[in-house]
Design a protein around this motif. Sequence first.
Motif, PDB file in Angstrom:
ATOM      1  N   SER A   1       2.712   0.774  -8.531  1.00  0.00           N
ATOM      2  CA  SER A   1       3.673  -0.313  -8.764  1.00  0.00           C
ATOM      3  C   SER A   1       4.536  -0.018  -9.983  1.00  0.00           C
ATOM      4  N   MET A   2       3.930   0.519 -11.046  1.00  0.00           N
ATOM      5  CA  MET A   2       4.707   0.847 -12.238  1.00  0.00           C
ATOM      6  C   MET A   2       5.608   2.058 -12.002  1.00  0.00           C
ATOM      7  N   TRP A   3       5.198   2.937 -11.095  1.00  0.00           N
ATOM      8  CA  TRP A   3       6.053   4.068 -10.728  1.00  0.00           C
ATOM      9  C   TRP A   3       7.283   3.566  -9.969  1.00  0.00           C
ATOM     10  N   PHE A   4       7.088   2.661  -9.030  1.00  0.00           N
ATOM     11  CA  PHE A   4       8.214   2.143  -8.255  1.00  0.00           C
ATOM     12  C   PHE A   4       9.195   1.372  -9.139  1.00  0.00           C
ATOM     13  N   GLU A   5       8.698   0.628 -10.128  1.00  0.00           N
ATOM     14  CA  GLU A   5       9.608  -0.156 -10.965  1.00  0.00           C
ATOM     15  C   GLU A   5      10.571   0.736 -11.741  1.00  0.00           C
ATOM     16  N   LYS A   6      10.172   1.982 -11.987  1.00  0.00           N
ATOM     17  CA  LYS A   6      11.015   2.880 -12.774  1.00  0.00           C
ATOM     18  C   LYS A   6      12.227   3.397 -12.003  1.00  0.00           C
TER      19      LYS A   6
ATOM     20  N   GLY B   1      -1.775   2.550 -16.113  1.00  0.00           N
ATOM     21  CA  GLY B   1      -0.696   2.605 -15.134  1.00  0.00           C
ATOM     22  C   GLY B   1       0.631   2.983 -15.762  1.00  0.00           C
ATOM     23  N   ALA B   2       0.879   2.491 -16.980  1.00  0.00           N
ATOM     24  CA  ALA B   2       2.127   2.821 -17.669  1.00  0.00           C
ATOM     25  C   ALA B   2       2.216   4.316 -17.942  1.00  0.00           C
ATOM     26  N   GLY B   3       1.119   4.893 -18.441  1.00  0.00           N
ATOM     27  CA  GLY B   3       1.119   6.316 -18.747  1.00  0.00           C
ATOM     28  C   GLY B   3       1.193   7.182 -17.509  1.00  0.00           C
TER      29      GLY B   3
END
Length: 611
Positions: free
Chosen positions: A429-434, A535-537
């Motif tokens: 999910s954090m990858w997609f937001e980027k 997840g952020a990293g």
Amino acid sequence: MPVDLPAIPEGESLSQTDAALDAMMTRLRALLDPDDLSQDAFVEICAIYNNVAYLFLYLESNEAHVDYKRLLPWRDAFHRDAELAAALLDRLLSLRCDDPEAEEARTSYIASLRAKLKAGLDHKNDALHEQLLVEAKDILDETRQDLARLLQRIGSANRTANPYATFYKLSSSTNSATTRAKLARAWHASRDRRLDELVRVVDRMVDTRRQESRDQGADSVLAVTLRRCQISEAAAWRFIEQYLIGSLEHQQRLDSEVLGATGASDQAMDHFGHYVRGIQAGREVPLLPVEGCLSFIRHVALHLFGLTLTEAPARANSQVRAFDVALDGRPIGQINLDLWETGSRRRTTNTTTGIRNRTQWKTIVQRPVAYVSCRFRRVEDGSNRITFQNVHSLFHEFGHAVNHLLIRKRLPTQSGLEYLPLERLEDLSMWFEKWVYHPQFADHLNLSPTERDGLQLCREVKQLEYRRSHLDRAVTAALDFRLHGSQNDGIKEAFQRLDEEYGISAHCTLGDFPPYFTWPMFQANPGANFAYLWGAGTSAQLFVPFLGTAVESAGEPEDIRDAFSSCFEFDQVSIQPDTTAIFAFYEERTPQGERSPYRVAHATAEKGEDE
């Protein structure tokens, strides 16, 4: 044969939902009635429990609009009936599945049921948990009223607005550094007026969990939570500590930027809003076309993961747009876009709900359904527009939806969420937001030059806001981890110990953190808030290679899915991300120093104002 998906509650009355739950319970008992349980019946039982989880997750996400309390006894009937659980356990013990994955699920389900029955299904502490959570939220509501009264006294009251947002707007538009500092002191004093009371309630919540963990024979609350992780307590703390140290170093750099630009002498974050306002420097903030945003994220899903999203015919008066999702021409599920027009319906955040588990063995299939809410505005020309922040949330939740569809094997649970180790729940999910930062995003939106500049402004501001949150996230995760790993400390003592070890009070105060402990993640997985840092990293490491690459030439979808296997396969090893990756991702893409558009003249004029 495929198992039918549950009917969507949208547009249905609670009576119809009640009837659907009644029908599922009737079918469940019919499946358990014979002494022997077949493999097909077991898969259907899994589907029933997944559907129940879906219905309640959807209702919970709409609790601001639907009073579904009278349906809650059904949740207890499915998940807290010891007689039903014992009957299911008895049938599973005599079953043997031919399919290896079905057999693995059967044995896992047996272990889960045994643990529940041993612990007791009456959940004696549930009522106390709920009572304490209500008390904490009441204190927070009273605090918001205190803050609203403060704003009223200083002539900046807005009865319908969030007081935190109102204060941020007030502070950011105040040119005098001295006045901003005075406002911040008054704000924090009012915010912390009920802090001791809130701390006592949070400590009682933690103590209740500690007693539950002791009843289970565990060393701590954290030890119980880490059973759902693939990393050890030592490895988790090592990661949190690295992130915390990196956040402190980053915070010092950000403080220097803000103080240097605004002319303030100390307490840099009291002037952060004004710093951001200076970066805006009169540039317009655009509303982005909803269709262009959806087109882009579907484009990413197609070329990187091989997912085809085909919109199904809309139902009359429906506020849900359904997309059938296929992989290599094979249907694998559905993503429903839940439309929320700003001003007509309210929801605090974009949320994804749905069937979080899928069982797929041979020809017996239950396909997952995910809901993604989309908050938009209808503008004068009749088109639907969306803020950059809501696009960011939309892409994040789309990532969760893709996770639901591509997960390879899992077992249904009451929450329907435990399909991956906790530390990996936020990776995709954090990858997609980027993808809001990818150069091709703007190409799908048909923006004017002014709007393109506005989109870049939104990116800069979002990146700065994320940089500001690094330390807050790190301290929150460290407090959560330490508090639930201890048998004695309260949140105040845990904060003091962290301050003694790392000097965190130079940048934050205890009052910043207790409200977080009322959030769902803290309630569901106490001690595991570090999953957001993980997840952020991980997402930053995974995304950087795509940033300079055209979507169409990023690689073969099958290869990319394999590269992301840790997002879809529980048994994959959890690899600790490089904590520097997340700092580099945002810091290298935000204006700093000489590159900052913040006007030196603005700071100079500020110093000369009548204070």
